[in-house]
Design a protein around this motif. Structure first.
Motif, PDB file in Angstrom:
ATOM      1  N   VAL A   1       0.871  -1.168   0.000  1.00 62.31           N
ATOM      2  CA  VAL A   1       0.000   0.000   0.000  1.00 62.31           C
ATOM      3  C   VAL A   1       0.912   1.223   0.000  1.00 62.31           C
ATOM      4  O   VAL A   1       1.813   1.329   0.828  1.00 62.31           O
ATOM      5  CB  VAL A   1      -0.919   0.022   1.238  1.00 62.31           C
ATOM      6  CG1 VAL A   1      -1.753   1.287   1.253  1.00 62.31           C
ATOM      7  CG2 VAL A   1      -1.801  -1.208   1.272  1.00 62.31           C
ATOM      8  N   ALA A   2       0.673   2.130  -0.933  1.00 61.43           N
ATOM      9  CA  ALA A   2       1.521   3.320  -1.043  1.00 61.43           C
ATOM     10  C   ALA A   2       0.663   4.574  -0.971  1.00 61.43           C
ATOM     11  O   ALA A   2      -0.442   4.621  -1.513  1.00 61.43           O
ATOM     12  CB  ALA A   2       2.304   3.295  -2.347  1.00 61.43           C
ATOM     13  N   THR A   3       1.180   5.574  -0.285  1.00 61.21           N
ATOM     14  CA  THR A   3       0.613   6.912  -0.286  1.00 61.21           C
ATOM     15  C   THR A   3       1.748   7.862  -0.657  1.00 61.21           C
ATOM     16  O   THR A   3       2.871   7.416  -0.911  1.00 61.21           O
ATOM     17  CB  THR A   3       0.020   7.288   1.089  1.00 61.21           C
ATOM     18  OG1 THR A   3       1.063   7.337   2.054  1.00 61.21           O
ATOM     19  CG2 THR A   3      -1.043   6.295   1.526  1.00 61.21           C
ATOM     20  N   THR A   4       1.468   9.137  -0.632  1.00 60.04           N
ATOM     21  CA  THR A   4       2.520  10.096  -0.955  1.00 60.04           C
ATOM     22  C   THR A   4       3.585  10.149   0.122  1.00 60.04           C
ATOM     23  O   THR A   4       4.723  10.509  -0.150  1.00 60.04           O
ATOM     24  CB  THR A   4       1.932  11.504  -1.138  1.00 60.04           C
ATOM     25  OG1 THR A   4       1.240  11.860   0.056  1.00 60.04           O
ATOM     26  CG2 THR A   4       0.995  11.547  -2.315  1.00 60.04           C
ATOM     27  N   LYS A   5       3.239   9.742   1.341  1.00 62.15           N
ATOM     28  CA  LYS A   5       4.177   9.845   2.449  1.00 62.15           C
ATOM     29  C   LYS A   5       4.717   8.512   2.948  1.00 62.15           C
ATOM     30  O   LYS A   5       5.726   8.482   3.644  1.00 62.15           O
ATOM     31  CB  LYS A   5       3.496  10.552   3.625  1.00 62.15           C
ATOM     32  CG  LYS A   5       3.101  11.966   3.319  1.00 62.15           C
ATOM     33  CD  LYS A   5       2.413  12.600   4.500  1.00 62.15           C
ATOM     34  CE  LYS A   5       1.985  14.010   4.143  1.00 62.15           C
ATOM     35  NZ  LYS A   5       1.270  14.661   5.237  1.00 62.15           N
ATOM     36  N   ARG A   6       4.045   7.408   2.626  1.00 66.60           N
ATOM     37  CA  ARG A   6       4.427   6.140   3.231  1.00 66.60           C
ATOM     38  C   ARG A   6       4.161   4.971   2.287  1.00 66.60           C
ATOM     39  O   ARG A   6       3.178   4.955   1.568  1.00 66.60           O
ATOM     40  CB  ARG A   6       3.637   5.964   4.523  1.00 66.60           C
ATOM     41  CG  ARG A   6       3.999   4.753   5.305  1.00 66.60           C
ATOM     42  CD  ARG A   6       3.166   4.722   6.593  1.00 66.60           C
ATOM     43  NE  ARG A   6       3.444   3.525   7.330  1.00 66.60           N
ATOM     44  CZ  ARG A   6       4.252   3.465   8.372  1.00 66.60           C
ATOM     45  NH1 ARG A   6       4.840   4.543   8.804  1.00 66.60           N
ATOM     46  NH2 ARG A   6       4.449   2.331   9.000  1.00 66.60           N
ATOM     47  N   ILE A   7       5.048   3.974   2.349  1.00 70.80           N
ATOM     48  CA  ILE A   7       4.863   2.719   1.627  1.00 70.80           C
ATOM     49  C   ILE A   7       4.882   1.610   2.670  1.00 70.80           C
ATOM     50  O   ILE A   7       5.832   1.499   3.449  1.00 70.80           O
ATOM     51  CB  ILE A   7       5.976   2.490   0.590  1.00 70.80           C
ATOM     52  CG1 ILE A   7       5.942   3.571  -0.478  1.00 70.80           C
ATOM     53  CG2 ILE A   7       5.850   1.101  -0.036  1.00 70.80           C
ATOM     54  CD1 ILE A   7       7.080   3.496  -1.466  1.00 70.80           C
TER      55      ILE A   7
END
Length: 177
Positions: free
Chosen positions: A124-130
């Motif tokens: 799961v990836a977001t702009t701040k964290r994977i």
């Protein structure tokens, strides 16, 4: 949030269409057969109830506050549900390059699953964290370090403008190797 907006937008549109259709039906009914009016909406009784209200009435102020709060909630929902792109390093100042968090997660997942000791993985990836969750048949500690090294190497190759934090968890599954 985007799913909620995708459901909410057609429902609000449908509600407005029904209200508009009811207004058209009532107007045409009043023009064609004034004696049979109202047909759907009891607007004459509503009109007599509303005639006594002023802008200073508590009911009018309460409805105005309620409409304002609902409008702000819809606005905030729209702002929160916007697409959160992952920015890449710009090749030239005039060009902005982005990718979606889903594409970044797909790339990281492909890299993690290509490791020979990983049985399965989800990313799961977001702009701040994977966040990487992998399963292996081997000891989890050694595979965790190898998976983290692969993810770090991949993120080093990608021209990310801002590098997200990486969290890797590996569990050992039981099975025949």
């Amino acid at each position: 949030m985007r799913l909620l907006l995708r459901v909410l937008a057609p429902l609000l549109g449908l509600a407005l269409a029904v209200v508009g259709l009811a207004i058209v039906v009532e107007t045409v009914t009043l023009w064609v057969a004034p004696a049979s009016s109202p047909l759907i909406v009891p607007w004459p009784s509503w009109r007599t109830a509303i005639e006594g209200l002023t802008w200073q009435s508590g009911v009018v102020r309460g409805v105005a506050i309620g409409v304002g709060v609902v409008g702000l909630l819809v606005l905030l929902l729209g702002l929160v549900a916007r697409r959160h792109d992952v920015y890449l390093a710009d090749p030239v100042p005039e060009v902005t390059v982005t990718t979606s968090p889903r594409s970044l997660a797909r790339a990281v997942g492909h890299e993690v699953r290509s490791h020979e000791d990983v049985v399965s993985a989800s990313v799961v990836a977001t702009t701040k964290r994977i966040t990487v969750k992998a399963s292996t048949l081997d000891p989890a500690d050694t595979v965790r370090d190898a998976v983290r090294a692969r993810v770090d190497e991949l993120l080093g190759r990608l021209p990310l403008a801002r590098r997200p934090r990486v969290a890797v968890s590996v569990t050992t599954t039981k099975g025949v190797k």
